[in-house]
Scaffold this active site. Structure first.
Site, mmCIF file in Angstrom:
data_model
loop_
_atom_site.group_PDB
_atom_site.id
_atom_site.type_symbol
_atom_site.label_atom_id
_atom_site.label_comp_id
_atom_site.label_asym_id
_atom_site.label_seq_id
_atom_site.Cartn_x
_atom_site.Cartn_y
_atom_site.Cartn_z
ATOM 1 N N HIS A 313 9.166 18.850 0.311
ATOM 2 C CA HIS A 313 10.366 18.958 -0.521
ATOM 3 C C HIS A 313 11.319 19.956 0.108
ATOM 4 O O HIS A 313 10.891 20.958 0.685
ATOM 5 C CB HIS A 313 9.999 19.412 -1.942
ATOM 6 C CG HIS A 313 11.094 19.205 -2.942
ATOM 7 N ND1 HIS A 313 12.120 20.105 -3.112
ATOM 8 C CD2 HIS A 313 11.332 18.187 -3.820
ATOM 9 C CE1 HIS A 313 12.934 19.656 -4.056
ATOM 10 N NE2 HIS A 313 12.481 18.504 -4.507
ATOM 11 N N ASP A 371 7.894 12.567 -6.386
ATOM 12 C CA ASP A 371 8.347 11.190 -6.131
ATOM 13 C C ASP A 371 7.183 10.290 -5.722
ATOM 14 O O ASP A 371 7.152 9.111 -6.073
ATOM 15 C CB ASP A 371 9.419 11.188 -5.040
ATOM 16 C CG ASP A 371 10.640 11.988 -5.429
ATOM 17 O OD1 ASP A 371 11.199 11.701 -6.491
ATOM 18 O OD2 ASP A 371 11.021 12.915 -4.695
#
Length: 436
Positions: A313, A371
């Site tokens: 991320h 995600d």
């Protein structure tokens, strides 16, 4: 923000006089240097592509500590919110600053659920799209079109207008997303039912048909509710910054949120879970679990163009706190639906195991992110990959609205107007066409 006794001194090696810049401290997080008077005092701007070192606003809504892997909604850790609270409680928290008591929760939920219907003419608006249009193309149009139907809540500077627009947007987004889905599949729209919870109502609008009633499954409803909670807000990301920038011009709330939807559509932002599922399906087509070693070799090869989607991320340099919660939900859903033997899900779990144990990924902190898990969960729920980003937009709407309201109420807010470092041609006179 609190002014500090310490000043930041900016000095120049060309002999220009140095200047002192104010330093401010937030309640937590890094101090910030106030450069608002920099140009007036020096004739110079700062250069910060992507605004990676620039605080564009002051905010009291969401805080992220990427190094610690911490996410706070109004000061509350996400790990303490997601298990006991439902999505509408989180909406109340983000919009009003506090989790509701029992009466406030009942009143707020009732208010939202009695605004879930959309104007019937929205159905005719939908018919202008091709059946195979991407749901995000449809959603961008539908959300923007709300301003054409609700003229009594389009003044962004009117607090009452903003409040009713906020409720309408939160209430109607599930209806619009389900309508976009039903339109693409050729099925009739399912009207909302106010006696169901927010998330159960959404699942029913998605999967019920006139010939077969949908019975909400508690595990699945809880899973989609958690997806909504974990995506509700995330500080000053690209789409949130877009909503603030758009709203700074004084445009109506519906248009500002539509701008956020459009920004979220980008694969580097809201499309990440879609990209993660597409990656898994590509691996599956090329041999599945048996060939996962070859895929990992390609990921590690610096000369390869193969990318590992759904891992790591930009902000979190530690494990994404949302991913920990989504991982629990992922395994709970796969167990409830008996999908642990599904080839794609077996592949996903194998990839997860490698990423959590292989030193290449661990040393680079390429942990599975939210995600990765939310894409797996949504596929298990029966939601098509193309609709993933629309689900994200539905969840993030409350965060966008909270941020927009905060900006409007900030006495220091101004219309956004970034500067530039111009590298084009210097002034040159125009030559008549016959002499060029």
């Amino acid at each position: 923000m609190t002014p500090s006794d310490v000043k930041a001194t900016l000095s120049f090696s060309d002999g220009s006089p140095s200047i002192d810049l104010p330093l401010y401290s937030g309640s937590i997080g890094p101090d910030v240097i106030d450069i608002r008077k920099l140009y007036a005092q020096t004739g110079k701007f700062t250069y910060d592509p992507g605004f990676l070192s620039t605080a564009s606003c002051q905010s009291a809504i969401t805080y992220i500590d990427g190094d610690k892997g911490e996410l706070l909604y109004r000061g509350s850790p996400i790990a303490q919110i997601a298990p006991p609270c439902d999505f509408l409680e989180v909406c109340h928290l983000l919009l009003k600053g506090e989790l509701p008591n029992e009466k406030q929760k009942a009143d707020f939920s009732s208010l939202v659920m009695h605004h879930t219907m959309v104007n019937e003419q929205m159905q005719f608006f939908l018919r202008g799209f091709r059946r195979d249009a991407h749901p995000m193309a449809v959603m961008t149009g539908l959300v923007g079109a709300l301003s054409a139907f609700y003229h009594d809540s389009t003044d962004i500077h009117n607090a009452a207008h903003r409040e009713i627009a906020a409720i309408r947007l939160i209430a109607k987004m599930p209806t619009l997303v389900s309508m976009a889905y039903k339109y693409g599949t050729g099925q009739p729209y399912i009207y909302p039912r106010n006696n169901l919870s927010y998330s159960a109502n959404f699942m029913r609008m998605m999967f019920a048909t006139p010939c077969e009633e949908y019975e909400p499954n508690d595990v699945l409803v809880r899973a989609i509710d958690r997806i909504f909670i974990l995506h509700a807000d995330h500080e000053q990301n690209a789409s949130t910054s877009t909503v603030r920038l758009c709203g700074s011009s004084g445009t109506n709330p519906f248009a500002a949120i539509a701008a956020g939807v459009a920004c979220l559509w980008g694969p580097a932002h809201g499309g990440a879970n879609e990209a993660a599922l597409n990656m898994l399906e590509e691996i599956q087509r090329n041999g599945g679990v048996e060939k996962i070693g070859d895929f990992i070799k390609q990921v590690k090869d610096k000369n390869s163009s193969v990318k590992l989607m759904g891992f790591g991320h930009r902000v979190y340099k530690n494990y994404d706190p949302r991913a920990k919660l989504m991982r629990e939900t992922c395994h709970e859903v796969l167990e409830a639906l008996g999908l642990h033997d599904d080839p794609l899900f077996k592949l996903a779990m194998s990839l997860e195991k490698i990423a959590l144990e292989d030193d290449y990924f661990v040393s680079r902190k390429l942990y599975p992110n939210v995600d990765f898990y939310s894409g797996i969960v949504q596929r298990a729920l029966g939601i098509p990959v193309s609709l993933f980003t629309a689900i994200f937009a539905l969840a993030r709407t409350v965060g966008w609205i909270a941020q927009l309201n905060e900006m409007i109420g900030d006495p220091e807010y101004k219309i956004g107007r970034p500067r530039q470092l111009f590298v084009g041609a210097a002034r040159r006179d125009v030559t008549p066409v016959a002499q060029r």
